[in-house]
Design a protein around this motif. Sequence first.
Motif, PDB file in Angstrom:
ATOM      1  N   TRP A  45       1.488  -6.846  22.455  1.00  0.00           N
ATOM      2  CA  TRP A  45       0.799  -5.636  21.990  1.00  0.00           C
ATOM      3  C   TRP A  45       0.800  -4.610  23.113  1.00  0.00           C
ATOM      4  O   TRP A  45       1.075  -4.925  24.276  1.00  0.00           O
ATOM      5  N   HIS A  46       0.521  -3.368  22.741  1.00  0.00           N
ATOM      6  CA  HIS A  46       0.471  -2.289  23.724  1.00  0.00           C
ATOM      7  C   HIS A  46      -0.824  -2.407  24.519  1.00  0.00           C
ATOM      8  O   HIS A  46      -1.891  -2.679  23.958  1.00  0.00           O
ATOM      9  N   THR A  47      -0.730  -2.202  25.821  1.00  0.00           N
ATOM     10  CA  THR A  47      -1.901  -2.380  26.685  1.00  0.00           C
ATOM     11  C   THR A  47      -3.068  -1.471  26.316  1.00  0.00           C
ATOM     12  O   THR A  47      -4.221  -1.796  26.579  1.00  0.00           O
ATOM     13  N   SER A  48      -2.772  -0.339  25.678  1.00  0.00           N
ATOM     14  CA  SER A  48      -3.847   0.577  25.280  1.00  0.00           C
ATOM     15  C   SER A  48      -4.771  -0.046  24.241  1.00  0.00           C
ATOM     16  O   SER A  48      -5.911   0.402  24.063  1.00  0.00           O
ATOM     17  N   ASN A  49      -4.303  -1.068  23.520  1.00  0.00           N
ATOM     18  CA  ASN A  49      -5.130  -1.741  22.517  1.00  0.00           C
ATOM     19  C   ASN A  49      -5.833  -2.979  23.051  1.00  0.00           C
ATOM     20  O   ASN A  49      -6.517  -3.679  22.302  1.00  0.00           O
ATOM     21  N   ASP A  50      -5.680  -3.238  24.340  1.00  0.00           N
ATOM     22  CA  ASP A  50      -6.144  -4.512  24.892  1.00  0.00           C
ATOM     23  C   ASP A  50      -7.646  -4.722  24.693  1.00  0.00           C
ATOM     24  O   ASP A  50      -8.082  -5.835  24.396  1.00  0.00           O
TER      25      ASP A  50
END
Length: 314
Positions: free
Chosen positions: A283-288
């Motif tokens: 997943w994209h780190t911005s959604n972590d």
Amino acid sequence: MPIDHANLSRLDLNLLVAFDALIAERHVTRAAQRVGLGQSAMSHNLRRLRDLFGDELLTRSGSEMIPTPRAAQLADRVRALLAQLQSSVLSATIFDPRLSDRHFAIGMSPSLEISIGPTLLASINREAPNVSLSLHSEAPEVMLRALDEGQLDLAIGAFTEGEVHHKRRLLREAEGYLCLFDAERVGLRAPLSPEDFCRLPQVTVLSTDSVSQLLDQSLQALGVSRRVIYRTPHVMALPFLLRETGAIAILCYRTAMICARTFGLATSPIPFPLPPQHVAAVWHTSNDQEPGHKWLRQKLLTAAVVLKSQEGAH
């Protein structure tokens, strides 16, 4: 690092939104439509961006605009920043699955969908009856790009690499492959010999995760050739094809076992050593730290654990 308020005050957040749209569309008019601006306003934003960064950013090539090296360098950072702002500032800080009607887009191959999809959906439906999922089957590099562009929330597959802004979590350890066949039609019992494997006709899945190609490359390195008589993009067509022919197919272990139990088919180890397949979620780190995304990932991990325990019971 201390905040340089004087310099940051020169930066209009709308310019970063415009920059992201221009990089995604590579066309001023389409970028304007994406953001909801007029074409002249987007052209004005592009001029301001060029002044701000001291670079052309996009140069015309035919009907498209090509990002300069500086723009390409900035693109991932700007997208990560905008995604972080969206998830941490604009999105709700609390996610209640019982009340949510959120939609999640997940990328995975049809083979993985057969093995993990039912358990994942059942678990989500029990806890969050109004949450919906859509599944998308693409090649790994396409799914990674879709994560960056916000078109996918999560990607599941045999990912061996990603960018620095991608988070990765191993879902299950290396999984091997099995031969799947109709024992009565083939006239053989497991285990298949190397001679049987090479002699029998095979049907194969044109997999988006390149498993078929990897298998052929591995077999070729061992000096083994197989006779493929039918290729299909639909993994669920395989059991029906096998029940009507004396052919065999190669599937990842878990999917082969499900098909064998469901359709009364036989399985056999492949009589040659093949590299295993590691399955991971990316997943994209911005959604972590986004609450809804964290909940979705936890449901996925739980489904993977349930599947592993069921496999052990069999």
